[in-house]
Write an enzyme that holds these catalytic residues in place. Sequence first.
Site, short mmCIF file in Angstrom:
data_model
loop_
_atom_site.label_atom_id
_atom_site.label_comp_id
_atom_site.label_asym_id
_atom_site.label_seq_id
_atom_site.Cartn_x
_atom_site.Cartn_y
_atom_site.Cartn_z
CD GLU A 46 -5.29 34.20 26.80
OE1 GLU A 46 -5.19 32.99 27.15
OE2 GLU A 46 -6.37 34.71 26.48
CG PHE A 100 -18.08 38.19 31.68
CD1 PHE A 100 -18.13 36.86 32.06
CD2 PHE A 100 -17.62 38.50 30.40
CE1 PHE A 100 -17.74 35.85 31.20
CE2 PHE A 100 -17.23 37.49 29.53
CZ PHE A 100 -17.29 36.16 29.93
CD GLN A 101 -13.71 37.17 29.52
OE1 GLN A 101 -13.55 38.14 28.79
NE2 GLN A 101 -13.51 35.92 29.11
CG MET A 147 15.42 17.50 37.24
SD MET A 147 17.12 16.88 37.08
CE MET A 147 17.81 18.04 35.89
#
Lengths: 568, 163
Positions: free
Chosen positions: A50, A112-113, A478
Amino acid sequence: MEMTGAEIVIRCLQEEEVEYLFGYPGGAVLFIYDELYKQDKVKHVLVRHEQAAIHAADGYARSTDKVGVALVTSGPGATNAVTGIATAYMDSIPMVVISGQVPTSYIGEDAFQEVDTVGITRPCVKHNFLVKDVKDIASTMKKAFYLAKSGRPGPVLVDIPKDVSAQKTEFSYPSSVQIRSYNPSQHGDIGAIRQAAQLLLNAKRPMIYAGGGVVLSSAASQLTELTRLLGFPVTNTLMGLGGYPATDKQFLGMLGMHGTLEANMAMQQCDVLLAVGARFDDRVIGNVAHFAQNPRKIIHIDIDPSSISKRVKVDVPIVGDVAHVLGDLLAVLHSTRQQPDAQALAAWWAQIADWRSKNSLTYRNSDELIKPQYVIETLYELTGGDAFVTSDVGQHQMWAAQYYKFDQPRRWINSGGLGTMGFGLPAAMGVQLAHPGATVACVTGEGSIQMNIQELSTCKQFRLPIKVIALNNRYLGMVRQWQEFFHGNRYSESYMDALPNFAKLAEAYGHVGLCIEKPSDVRPALEEALARKNELVFLDFRTDSTENVYPMVPGGKGLSEVILAEDL
Amino acid sequence: MRHIISLLMENEAGALSRVAGLFSARGYNIESLTVAPTEDQTMSRMTIVTSGSDDVIEQINKQLNKLIDVVAVMDLTEGQHLERELMLVKVRAVGEGREELKRLTDIFRGRIIDVDASSYTIELTGTGSKLDSFVQAIDSSLMLEVVRTGASGIGRGERILKL
């Protein structure tokens, strides 16, 4: 006609003429995905994580001036999206993120979720909504697009519980939107603009400092016209590159921590500073107290009042859209007979020429080791400066910013504010989809690319012929540079052992992979990659592992307290 | 310096946390914060007491204005204004102390709103500093509970914060 919430969501996207939707399905958004399946106007791009969906929407938005749109599921879908949302927020990128949520009756029950998406994203969005009633979806979507694009742009999140996406209501998309508490000003105060014009015309050592606001406001032509009319020196921030043509003689290069000597010195020593769509970031002006040691008058044009006098006190604040304000400023300047002080300006340019003659970006090329700067210079040459270049975060990002001369806005796509490693490749996907025929190069490092390397799979599925330019120095470069400069050469956890064979990895994903180890092979490899118009080519350049980015203004130091390359 | 900032915001779920979150995220002080609906059902009014340098207060005002749910902001301390806070104090009141506490309450123009065999509950309104003085005037060993609402403020005369 009655429609489900899910269908309404898709209809809203169609109404907003959304071309691409970047996303990843899951339980809470199944109804929305079902509606996507039934139509073909909005094209869905299935990412592999995502975070990449958000960065891809972000790259799409940055390169087009349109709103980027992403769709994720509840819980982990939303939390994975957070880094991408924060990235867009820091750089003021217009974006709408739709997230699924557990059904309203489950909210608060640790379902859930389930995660409090609106709560988690609150500090890193321009605004967010939890839609609890199907009747509110259309108006909320309209507001979301309006908020994302207007004023100071930014990401807006719309959280939709699963049951709301299943409920039905009449659909009508509002033609306009009114938010009583939100009226961003377009035009700047004309009195302040006149005052600014007067200050500019009376300046002895003027300087124009232009940031990402110029790009976001599509004001590059106004900035160029103004700068040429006045004959003043101009610099761009990292976010502003391309806002003024980099090959123009009035351009002093990028300023800031890794800016050119001439840009930073002129910034420090100018007597009148015109700041345009820039926010005096800590990476740009370094130490505020040091910056204030040289007295100067500051004019600041910004659409966000809270950006003005936040870190640096401003003498003439002008709140408004950069393009409008510059247009008005040009009109005022055209209507006056007064000219800038030519004599003072000549002396100022002579001083600048002196700083320029230091050639602060000079590096010593090598026959044995590939210098990363050389790779970027060659890429610039071979693409005629016309490519879209995305980058990740670190040394390679700075080298790309320093050595690729952007003459046009929206060609340089990088995470400036948040500094998100893993941004480059997914952002390049969004750029390539928006500009199918264009050359899109993702300049990255072996550290950053591994933060979203799974997107090579998305690139294969959607046939995105991105050129991945990995400057592989086997170090988190860096970090290594800071450890060399400030931590007694103790390279704590900055060496990357057990790197994959990137060329083979690219091949495993179905792409072309090349490993380049000799300086003499740099040009032919880039030529080959660019010639493969329809293929993604992953170029693994084994670069000099100890090369540093110069010039450097160490964190907390003033702009003139610069470290130059040893030879200078 | 101490500032009292008054604001009108949309009466939406989450609006309060946007304001509170802004203060914690940017490291601004909150001395007190009160919020309740107004005569217009769609809006709430909030009073925030904060402190900071002029630059910080300027940023607070700008940042509050930037929140989409915030409709209007006024720094009451920039002009003539009134400030009131409500306090409920429960004190141990036995023997001779009962009379003394009653007198003290009268002096401060408070009211005893609940009484039982060994305690008084006193209601007092006023500026924050008046309430502070009352608390200091009471023997701390008698103090059982102190509940303060935080300040509410309003501009004087024609200084009106309304849509």
